[in-house]
Write an enzyme that holds these catalytic residues in place. Structure first.
Site, PDB file in Angstrom:
ATOM      1  N   GLY A 198       0.818  -1.209   0.000  1.00 50.09           N
ATOM      2  CA  GLY A 198       0.000   0.000   0.000  1.00 50.09           C
ATOM      3  C   GLY A 198       0.848   1.254   0.000  1.00 50.09           C
ATOM      4  O   GLY A 198       1.769   1.400   0.817  1.00 50.09           O
ATOM      5  N   GLY A 199       0.549   2.149  -0.925  1.00 51.94           N
ATOM      6  CA  GLY A 199       1.304   3.391  -1.061  1.00 51.94           C
ATOM      7  C   GLY A 199       0.475   4.622  -0.752  1.00 51.94           C
ATOM      8  O   GLY A 199       0.725   5.704  -1.279  1.00 51.94           O
ATOM      9  N   SER A 226      -7.648  11.684  -2.424  1.00 50.83           N
ATOM     10  CA  SER A 226      -8.933  12.371  -2.579  1.00 50.83           C
ATOM     11  C   SER A 226      -9.452  12.962  -1.273  1.00 50.83           C
ATOM     12  O   SER A 226     -10.522  13.572  -1.250  1.00 50.83           O
ATOM     13  CB  SER A 226      -9.971  11.425  -3.186  1.00 50.83           C
ATOM     14  OG  SER A 226     -10.032  10.265  -2.416  1.00 50.83           O
ATOM     15  N   PHE A 234     -14.819  20.739  12.608  1.00 49.65           N
ATOM     16  CA  PHE A 234     -15.253  19.479  12.002  1.00 49.65           C
ATOM     17  C   PHE A 234     -16.275  18.833  12.933  1.00 49.65           C
ATOM     18  O   PHE A 234     -16.335  19.145  14.127  1.00 49.65           O
ATOM     19  CB  PHE A 234     -14.046  18.546  11.786  1.00 49.65           C
ATOM     20  CG  PHE A 234     -13.764  18.261  10.328  1.00 49.65           C
ATOM     21  CD1 PHE A 234     -13.386  19.266   9.472  1.00 49.65           C
ATOM     22  CD2 PHE A 234     -13.877  16.961   9.815  1.00 49.65           C
ATOM     23  CE1 PHE A 234     -13.124  18.996   8.125  1.00 49.65           C
ATOM     24  CE2 PHE A 234     -13.617  16.683   8.477  1.00 49.65           C
ATOM     25  CZ  PHE A 234     -13.241  17.701   7.635  1.00 49.65           C
ATOM     26  N   PHE A 253       0.026  -6.473  -7.799  1.00 49.42           N
ATOM     27  CA  PHE A 253      -1.196  -6.789  -7.044  1.00 49.42           C
ATOM     28  C   PHE A 253      -0.918  -7.979  -6.127  1.00 49.42           C
ATOM     29  O   PHE A 253      -0.645  -9.083  -6.597  1.00 49.42           O
ATOM     30  CB  PHE A 253      -2.334  -7.118  -8.026  1.00 49.42           C
ATOM     31  CG  PHE A 253      -3.665  -7.318  -7.371  1.00 49.42           C
ATOM     32  CD1 PHE A 253      -4.613  -6.302  -7.362  1.00 49.42           C
ATOM     33  CD2 PHE A 253      -3.990  -8.524  -6.753  1.00 49.42           C
ATOM     34  CE1 PHE A 253      -5.851  -6.482  -6.747  1.00 49.42           C
ATOM     35  CE2 PHE A 253      -5.222  -8.703  -6.131  1.00 49.42           C
ATOM     36  CZ  PHE A 253      -6.150  -7.689  -6.137  1.00 49.42           C
ATOM     37  N   HIS A 271     -21.165   8.912   5.267  1.00 48.29           N
ATOM     38  CA  HIS A 271     -20.920  10.351   5.339  1.00 48.29           C
ATOM     39  C   HIS A 271     -22.227  11.024   4.949  1.00 48.29           C
ATOM     40  O   HIS A 271     -22.867  10.607   3.980  1.00 48.29           O
ATOM     41  CB  HIS A 271     -19.801  10.720   4.359  1.00 48.29           C
ATOM     42  CG  HIS A 271     -19.251  12.094   4.564  1.00 48.29           C
ATOM     43  ND1 HIS A 271     -19.994  13.230   4.334  1.00 48.29           N
ATOM     44  CD2 HIS A 271     -18.021  12.515   4.974  1.00 48.29           C
ATOM     45  CE1 HIS A 271     -19.238  14.289   4.612  1.00 48.29           C
ATOM     46  NE2 HIS A 271     -18.046  13.884   5.002  1.00 48.29           N
ATOM     47  N   LEU A 286     -17.818  12.993  -2.730  1.00 45.35           N
ATOM     48  CA  LEU A 286     -17.941  13.584  -1.400  1.00 45.35           C
ATOM     49  C   LEU A 286     -18.013  15.103  -1.451  1.00 45.35           C
ATOM     50  O   LEU A 286     -17.221  15.742  -2.135  1.00 45.35           O
ATOM     51  CB  LEU A 286     -16.713  13.168  -0.581  1.00 45.35           C
ATOM     52  CG  LEU A 286     -16.675  13.719   0.838  1.00 45.35           C
ATOM     53  CD1 LEU A 286     -17.653  12.976   1.704  1.00 45.35           C
ATOM     54  CD2 LEU A 286     -15.276  13.609   1.410  1.00 45.35           C
ATOM     55  N   HIS A 307     -18.627   5.668   3.305  1.00 44.98           N
ATOM     56  CA  HIS A 307     -17.421   6.475   3.264  1.00 44.98           C
ATOM     57  C   HIS A 307     -16.198   5.802   3.872  1.00 44.98           C
ATOM     58  O   HIS A 307     -15.098   5.927   3.369  1.00 44.98           O
ATOM     59  CB  HIS A 307     -17.702   7.776   4.018  1.00 44.98           C
ATOM     60  CG  HIS A 307     -16.599   8.780   3.961  1.00 44.98           C
ATOM     61  ND1 HIS A 307     -16.105   9.261   2.788  1.00 44.98           N
ATOM     62  CD2 HIS A 307     -15.903   9.399   4.956  1.00 44.98           C
ATOM     63  CE1 HIS A 307     -15.131  10.143   3.041  1.00 44.98           C
ATOM     64  NE2 HIS A 307     -14.989  10.236   4.345  1.00 44.98           N
ATOM     65  N   TYR A 308     -16.364   5.093   4.973  1.00 45.29           N
ATOM     66  CA  TYR A 308     -15.191   4.680   5.751  1.00 45.29           C
ATOM     67  C   TYR A 308     -15.516   3.437   6.582  1.00 45.29           C
ATOM     68  O   TYR A 308     -16.644   3.272   7.035  1.00 45.29           O
ATOM     69  CB  TYR A 308     -14.797   5.834   6.680  1.00 45.29           C
ATOM     70  CG  TYR A 308     -13.588   5.561   7.535  1.00 45.29           C
ATOM     71  CD1 TYR A 308     -12.309   5.819   7.049  1.00 45.29           C
ATOM     72  CD2 TYR A 308     -13.716   5.027   8.809  1.00 45.29           C
ATOM     73  CE1 TYR A 308     -11.188   5.540   7.814  1.00 45.29           C
ATOM     74  CE2 TYR A 308     -12.609   4.751   9.586  1.00 45.29           C
ATOM     75  CZ  TYR A 308     -11.350   5.015   9.087  1.00 45.29           C
ATOM     76  OH  TYR A 308     -10.238   4.751   9.852  1.00 45.29           O
TER      77      TYR A 308
HETATM   78  C1  LIG Z   1     -13.311  11.065  -0.775  1.00 43.46           C
HETATM   79  C2  LIG Z   1     -12.670  10.877   0.568  1.00 43.46           C
HETATM   80  C3  LIG Z   1     -12.335  11.975   1.342  1.00 43.46           C
HETATM   81  C4  LIG Z   1     -11.752  11.799   2.591  1.00 43.46           C
HETATM   82  N1  LIG Z   1     -11.440  12.901   3.334  1.00 43.46           N
HETATM   83  C5  LIG Z   1     -10.809  12.745   4.519  1.00 43.46           C
HETATM   84  C6  LIG Z   1     -10.388  13.866   5.287  1.00 43.46           C
HETATM   85  O1  LIG Z   1     -10.537  15.020   4.877  1.00 43.46           O
HETATM   86  N2  LIG Z   1      -9.780  13.644   6.485  1.00 43.46           N
HETATM   87  C7  LIG Z   1      -9.554  12.380   6.959  1.00 43.46           C
HETATM   88  O2  LIG Z   1      -8.991  12.237   8.042  1.00 43.46           O
HETATM   89  N3  LIG Z   1      -9.934  11.303   6.246  1.00 43.46           N
HETATM   90  C8  LIG Z   1     -10.545  11.448   5.045  1.00 43.46           C
HETATM   91  N4  LIG Z   1     -10.915  10.340   4.337  1.00 43.46           N
HETATM   92  C9  LIG Z   1     -10.493   9.023   4.812  1.00 43.46           C
HETATM   93  C10 LIG Z   1      -9.006   8.846   4.546  1.00 43.46           C
HETATM   94  O3  LIG Z   1      -8.651   9.547   3.385  1.00 43.46           O
HETATM   95  C11 LIG Z   1      -8.624   7.393   4.370  1.00 43.46           C
HETATM   96  O4  LIG Z   1      -9.106   6.624   5.431  1.00 43.46           O
HETATM   97  C12 LIG Z   1      -7.104   7.239   4.316  1.00 43.46           C
HETATM   98  O5  LIG Z   1      -6.559   8.113   3.348  1.00 43.46           O
HETATM   99  C13 LIG Z   1      -6.692   5.816   4.020  1.00 43.46           C
HETATM  100  O6  LIG Z   1      -5.305   5.779   3.809  1.00 43.46           O
HETATM  101  P1  LIG Z   1      -4.553   4.389   3.735  1.00 43.46           P
HETATM  102  O7  LIG Z   1      -3.109   4.700   3.604  1.00 43.46           O
HETATM  103  O8  LIG Z   1      -4.989   3.522   4.846  1.00 43.46           O
HETATM  104  O9  LIG Z   1      -5.093   3.697   2.382  1.00 43.46           O
HETATM  105  P2  LIG Z   1      -5.250   4.236   0.891  1.00 43.46           P
HETATM  106  O10 LIG Z   1      -4.874   5.633   0.700  1.00 43.46           O
HETATM  107  O11 LIG Z   1      -6.614   3.819   0.467  1.00 43.46           O
HETATM  108  O12 LIG Z   1      -4.163   3.370   0.109  1.00 43.46           O
HETATM  109  C14 LIG Z   1      -4.293   1.976  -0.058  1.00 43.46           C
HETATM  110  C15 LIG Z   1      -3.091   1.475  -0.813  1.00 43.46           C
HETATM  111  O13 LIG Z   1      -3.093   0.054  -0.829  1.00 43.46           O
HETATM  112  C16 LIG Z   1      -2.772  -0.414  -2.111  1.00 43.46           C
HETATM  113  N5  LIG Z   1      -3.379  -1.745  -2.269  1.00 43.46           N
HETATM  114  C17 LIG Z   1      -4.614  -2.135  -1.919  1.00 43.46           C
HETATM  115  N6  LIG Z   1      -4.800  -3.430  -2.227  1.00 43.46           N
HETATM  116  C18 LIG Z   1      -3.652  -3.881  -2.769  1.00 43.46           C
HETATM  117  C19 LIG Z   1      -3.211  -5.127  -3.299  1.00 43.46           C
HETATM  118  N7  LIG Z   1      -4.012  -6.203  -3.343  1.00 43.46           N
HETATM  119  N8  LIG Z   1      -1.956  -5.213  -3.794  1.00 43.46           N
HETATM  120  C20 LIG Z   1      -1.131  -4.129  -3.794  1.00 43.46           C
HETATM  121  N9  LIG Z   1      -1.498  -2.933  -3.318  1.00 43.46           N
HETATM  122  C21 LIG Z   1      -2.739  -2.812  -2.799  1.00 43.46           C
HETATM  123  C22 LIG Z   1      -3.314   0.631  -3.048  1.00 43.46           C
HETATM  124  O14 LIG Z   1      -2.650   0.594  -4.291  1.00 43.46           O
HETATM  125  C23 LIG Z   1      -3.027   1.913  -2.272  1.00 43.46           C
HETATM  126  O15 LIG Z   1      -1.721   2.356  -2.545  1.00 43.46           O
HETATM  127  C24 LIG Z   1     -11.510  10.497   3.075  1.00 43.46           C
HETATM  128  C25 LIG Z   1     -11.832   9.398   2.308  1.00 43.46           C
HETATM  129  C26 LIG Z   1     -12.432   9.579   1.077  1.00 43.46           C
HETATM  130  C27 LIG Z   1     -12.825   8.351   0.300  1.00 43.46           C
END
Ligand SMILES: Cc1cc2nc3c(=O)[nH]c(=O)nc-3n(C[C@H](O)[C@H](O)[C@H](O)COP(=O)(O)OP(=O)(O)OC[C@H]3O[C@@H](n4cnc5c(N)ncnc54)[C@H](O)[C@@H]3O)c2cc1C
Length: 569
Positions: free
Chosen positions: A12-13, A48, A117, A157, A233, A243, A345-346
């Site tokens: 995950g990046g 996003s 918020f 993947f 949301h 959103l 949303h989450y």
């Molecule tokens: C539209 C939107 C707006 C939001 N706004 C806010 C906000 O303002 N404030 C806040 O606190 N939160 C917000 N959230 C929630 C927050 O953005 C997310 O919970 C958070 O960014 C998740 O980050 P993460 O690093 O856990 O995963 P992600 O950013 O979702 O990254 C997941 C990574 O895993 C990789 N991956 C997944 N499956 C595989 C696989 N099988 N093999 C290889 N790679 C894989 C993907 O390529 C990706 O790089 C928002 C969410 C959304 C949808």
């Protein structure tokens, strides 16, 4: 088969994965760290995020107040030791991001600005206009480039965890370029794979949010915690689910029904538009049920009105909202109210971890939305997720690095055989399988509809039971799929099939945990069990995989200084 050796593999990046990679790289120059992502990192869903990141950075705020708001918002299901760590380390992470170049929005005197918020007692959401995720992710990405020891495997993947002798020793991943499995070995594997909103038909989530990491851990015997808690949301655009950030209410926007009335005075008069998401989402659904909503081509909705903020504020604080509404609704929010309705949303739930991201499976760790540590309990407060990704991403990166340095070298490659059988499985079950009559898109559509119907804002015994049966029937149908695309280069149909497999497993944990939690708490609202029942359910659910579907167990909630009380605003 090609084997790629690293000390740590991060899957995950997004914000959590990149933060973990940097933290691990800072521990020792000796460590080789793989960052594996199914998309180019800057396309992760974090990009996003709009509204901001919650942290007590000064003014009239305090760590205890942030902790209390988070715990009350969670309907007392958050683990309070985790929350205390979270609030204590969030401000430092914001400053660290600032030093790495994140362009936080500022007050006229130059200090970092904070906005209001939902569910927060004071203004504490740090932001970069309404493109916080973009700037935050960019800052982390560019910082990660400083370290040669962080090696990226973009567009790989991950299909399974390689577990040998009770230890996670790597992952099997398809290189999407040629659909061949690579065996990536490591002393520590960290899942930062994000959420799974795509299990529902109407969601703000990116198409890639299919719960892959949750499913990988679950199949490897690690429980998924608190999966019944799905956050709606309150303000998504009908049709697309795009959103409308909570910042639009934080900056002073109103929610208005078809009588032109700010109906939240009937539900949460003390907080109005700054109430927490679960309460506001329920209020909108109830307005729809009372016939107080507008009717549109994509169903019923209420209005989010920001006109009174004026063009100048909208353009400086909410420019992205204006852009999105113009492009996707065809109206200008400076002059017209925005149609909105609740949208998935989450995920509050995820892979069960301790405070440093360790799971019960030695060698396997998790952080970010994929994990449940748990600071969000039954309902997350807006803007706590980005900070959670930073705090627990950093913690898990450091811990995995220390553990990898301590680990004894393993002679040979004990997991090569597992990766080879994974390649055979993919060829036999997908790429060369003939005769299946089912199509992926049809099963996915039916899955999303079943979840939306059975496990939405309001739930009942019957709706959840139906959803459990529907998911099981879909799992049967899945066995009869076959692919139309037999090509090996960027086979997106193969990826979609593997993602659907993951979505089915994760969906089953959501509906099964929801069925047996016979109370209402946070986002989990049962019409047939309308009150919170601490005697029976002040507990985390843990879903374990069995051949007959999930087995649900419970574990205690950690209470430190805030005894459970009625959740009042
Ligand atoms: C539209 C939107 C707006 C939001 N706004 C806010 C906000 O303002 N404030 C806040 O606190 N939160 C917000 N959230 C929630 C927050 O953005 C997310 O919970 C958070 O960014 C998740 O980050 P993460 O690093 O856990 O995963 P992600 O950013 O979702 O990254 C997941 C990574 O895993 C990789 N991956 C997944 N499956 C595989 C696989 N099988 N093999 C290889 N790679 C894989 C993907 O390529 C990706 O790089 C928002 C969410 C959304 C949808």
């Amino acid at each position: 088969m090609e084997t790629i050796e690293h000390d740590i593999v991060i899957v995950g990046g997004g914000a959590a994965g990149l933060r973990a990679a940097i933290a691990a790289a800072e521990v020792s120059p000796q460590l080789s760290i793989a960052l594996v992502s199914k998309v180019y990192p800057m396309r992760s869903h974090t990009v996003s995020a709009e509204g901001g990141a919650g942290a007590a950075v000064g003014g009239d705020d305090s760590l205890d107040l942030h902790a209390f708001d988070t715990i009350r918002g969670s309907d007392y299901l958050a683990d309070q030791d985790a929350v205390e760590v979270f609030v204590a380390e969030s401000p430092g992470e914001i400053v660290q991001l600032e030093h790495w170049g994140c362009p936080w929005s500022r007050e006229p005197d130059g200090t970092i600005a904070v906005r209001a918020f939902g569910g927060m007692s004071v203004n504490r959401t740090v932001f970069a206009a309404d493109k916080t995720g973009f700037h935050l992710l960019h800052t982390l990405f560019q910082t990660s480039l400083k370290y040669e020891r962080i090696v990226r495997h973009d567009e790989f993947f991950v299909t399974s965890l390689l577990v040998e002798d009770g230890r996670c020793a790597g992952v099997a991943a398809i290189d999407l370029l040629d659909s061949e499995v690579r065996c990536i070995t490591a002393k520590a594997v960290i899942l930062c794979t994000g959420g799974c909103g795509r299990i529902f038909s109407f969601t703000t989530n990116a198409a890639i949010n299919t719960g892959d990491g949750m499913a990988l851990a679950y199949r490897a015997g690690v429980p998924l915690e608190d999966m019944e808690f799905v956050q709606y949301h309150p303000t998504g655009l009908p049709g697309t689910g795009i959103l409308m950030t909570e910042a639009s209410r934080g900056e002073g926007g109103y929610l208005v029904n078809n009588e032109g009335r700010r109906f939240l005075e009937d539900y949460i008069p003390s907080k109005m538009e700054l109430g927490p998401r679960d309460i506001l989402s329920r209020a909108i659904i109830q307005e729809i049920e009372k016939g107080h909503a507008f009717q549109g081509p994509y169903g019923e909705y209420v209005h989010l009105d920001v006109r009174h903020l004026g063009e100048r504020t909208i353009d400086t604080k909410l420019p992205f909202v204006r852009e999105l509404v113009r492009d996707f609704v065809g109206i200008d929010p400076v002059h017209e109210p925005i149609p909105v309705r609740p949208v998935v949303h989450y995920m509050m739930g995820g892979v069960d971890t301790d405070l440093v991201g360790r799971t019960r499976l030695p060698g396997l760790y998790a952080a970010g939305e994929a994990a449940c540590v748990s600071i969000n309990g039954a309902n997350r407060l807006g803007s706590n997720s980005l900070s959670e990704c930073l705090v627990f991403g950093a913690r898990v990166g450091r811990k995995a690095a220390e553990d990898a340095l301590d680990a004894q070298p393993v002679p040979g490659n004990p997991v090569a055989r597992l990766a080879e059988s994974e390649q055979e499985r993919l060829v036999g079950s997908y790429l060369e399988k003939d005769g299946g009559r089912e199509r992926i898109a049809a099963i996915r559509r039916d899955l999303q509809a079943a979840l939306e119907k059975g496990a939405g804002v309001f739930r009942t015994e019957e709706s959840l039971r139906d959803a459990v049966m529907a998911v099981r029937a879909l799992r049967e149908r899945y066995r009869a799929i076959s692919l139309d695309d037999r090509g090996r280069a960027f086979n997106t149909e193969l990826v979609a099939a593997l993602e659907l497999d993951n979505m089915l497993d994760v969906a089953e944990t959501i509906v099964t945990s929801g069925l047996v939690r016979r109370e209402s708490r946070g986002s989990h609202t049962r019409r047939d069990h309308a009150v919170r029942e601490d005697d029976r359910f002040l507990k985390h659910s843990l879903a374990f995989a069995t051949t007959d579907g999930p087995r649900i167990e419970y574990s205690d909630v950690t209470i430190t200084r805030w005894p459970p009380a009625e959740r009042k605003y």
